[in-house]
Design a protein around this motif. Sequence first.
Motif, mmCIF file in Angstrom:
data_model
loop_
_atom_site.group_PDB
_atom_site.id
_atom_site.type_symbol
_atom_site.label_atom_id
_atom_site.label_comp_id
_atom_site.label_asym_id
_atom_site.label_seq_id
_atom_site.Cartn_x
_atom_site.Cartn_y
_atom_site.Cartn_z
ATOM 1 N N VAL A 246 -3.019 4.729 -5.191
ATOM 2 C CA VAL A 246 -4.291 4.368 -4.024
ATOM 3 C C VAL A 246 -4.149 5.636 -2.929
ATOM 4 O O VAL A 246 -2.903 6.450 -3.245
ATOM 5 C CB VAL A 246 -4.076 3.295 -3.404
ATOM 6 C CG1 VAL A 246 -4.106 2.021 -4.091
ATOM 7 C CG2 VAL A 246 -2.738 3.075 -2.397
ATOM 8 N N SER A 247 -5.075 6.079 -2.173
ATOM 9 C CA SER A 247 -4.930 6.921 -1.107
ATOM 10 C C SER A 247 -5.646 6.324 0.063
ATOM 11 O O SER A 247 -6.449 5.431 -0.032
ATOM 12 C CB SER A 247 -5.612 8.254 -1.548
ATOM 13 O OG SER A 247 -7.150 8.140 -1.784
ATOM 14 N N GLY A 248 -5.057 6.925 1.166
ATOM 15 C CA GLY A 248 -5.418 6.243 2.283
ATOM 16 C C GLY A 248 -5.811 7.438 3.218
ATOM 17 O O GLY A 248 -5.230 8.608 3.237
ATOM 18 N N TYR B 283 -8.095 2.522 2.526
ATOM 19 C CA TYR B 283 -7.544 3.015 1.478
ATOM 20 C C TYR B 283 -8.377 2.851 0.204
ATOM 21 O O TYR B 283 -9.446 1.683 0.313
ATOM 22 C CB TYR B 283 -6.332 2.001 1.090
ATOM 23 C CG TYR B 283 -5.339 2.340 2.004
ATOM 24 C CD1 TYR B 283 -4.151 2.873 1.371
ATOM 25 C CD2 TYR B 283 -5.012 1.717 3.014
ATOM 26 C CE1 TYR B 283 -3.175 3.299 2.054
ATOM 27 C CE2 TYR B 283 -3.828 2.018 3.820
ATOM 28 C CZ TYR B 283 -3.024 2.803 3.408
ATOM 29 O OH TYR B 283 -1.923 3.190 4.198
ATOM 30 N N LEU C 110 0.901 -1.242 0.051
ATOM 31 C CA LEU C 110 0.101 -0.031 0.012
ATOM 32 C C LEU C 110 0.970 1.271 -0.096
ATOM 33 O O LEU C 110 0.419 2.318 -0.662
ATOM 34 C CB LEU C 110 -0.913 -0.075 1.264
ATOM 35 C CG LEU C 110 -2.235 -0.890 1.063
ATOM 36 C CD1 LEU C 110 -2.896 -1.252 2.505
ATOM 37 C CD2 LEU C 110 -3.242 -0.569 -0.034
ATOM 38 N N LYS C 111 1.872 1.309 0.691
ATOM 39 C CA LYS C 111 2.721 2.294 0.880
ATOM 40 C C LYS C 111 3.382 2.603 -0.815
ATOM 41 O O LYS C 111 3.564 3.921 -1.252
ATOM 42 C CB LYS C 111 3.974 2.220 1.801
ATOM 43 C CG LYS C 111 4.905 3.490 1.977
ATOM 44 C CD LYS C 111 6.089 3.167 2.989
ATOM 45 C CE LYS C 111 6.829 4.347 3.062
ATOM 46 N NZ LYS C 111 7.726 3.960 4.191
ATOM 47 N N GLN D 214 0.620 4.066 -2.828
ATOM 48 C CA GLN D 214 0.131 5.341 -2.526
ATOM 49 C C GLN D 214 1.409 6.422 -2.913
ATOM 50 O O GLN D 214 1.095 7.482 -3.473
ATOM 51 C CB GLN D 214 0.195 5.676 -0.874
ATOM 52 C CG GLN D 214 -0.542 6.799 -0.356
ATOM 53 C CD GLN D 214 -0.977 6.783 0.869
ATOM 54 O OE1 GLN D 214 -0.616 6.073 1.711
ATOM 55 N NE2 GLN D 214 -1.765 7.542 1.228
ATOM 56 N N THR D 215 2.433 5.860 -2.906
ATOM 57 C CA THR D 215 3.883 6.493 -3.248
ATOM 58 C C THR D 215 3.679 7.055 -4.714
ATOM 59 O O THR D 215 3.850 7.921 -5.213
ATOM 60 C CB THR D 215 5.242 6.170 -2.978
ATOM 61 O OG1 THR D 215 5.237 5.754 -1.850
ATOM 62 C CG2 THR D 215 6.359 6.995 -3.570
#
Length: 92
Positions: A41-43, A57, A32-33, A36-37
């Motif tokens: 995806v966004s959290g 997420y 996920l990191k 997201q980077t």
Amino acid sequence: MRVLAALATGPTYVSQLARDLGISRALLQVHLKRLQTVGLVSGHIEVSDDGKAMKFYEVMPFALCLTPQTLATASESLTDSADRGESTKKGT
């Protein structure tokens, strides 16, 4: 790809997503990191009715043009077992 596919149906919190995918939360957090980077995806954190903070997420809108160059560039970020310090010989 499995993480993105699972999130395509809507936002999901980490623990549920890990259970759905059959992987540990720690491994999922790594994926996920990275997602997201790169903006896939966004959290965000939500507080449940019982006061528990839960990280959700979701997939961000994106389009991917898959070309030979895209694959070559993406493959440069992959690591093989030798890069991770694992033995490539069976039984070792």
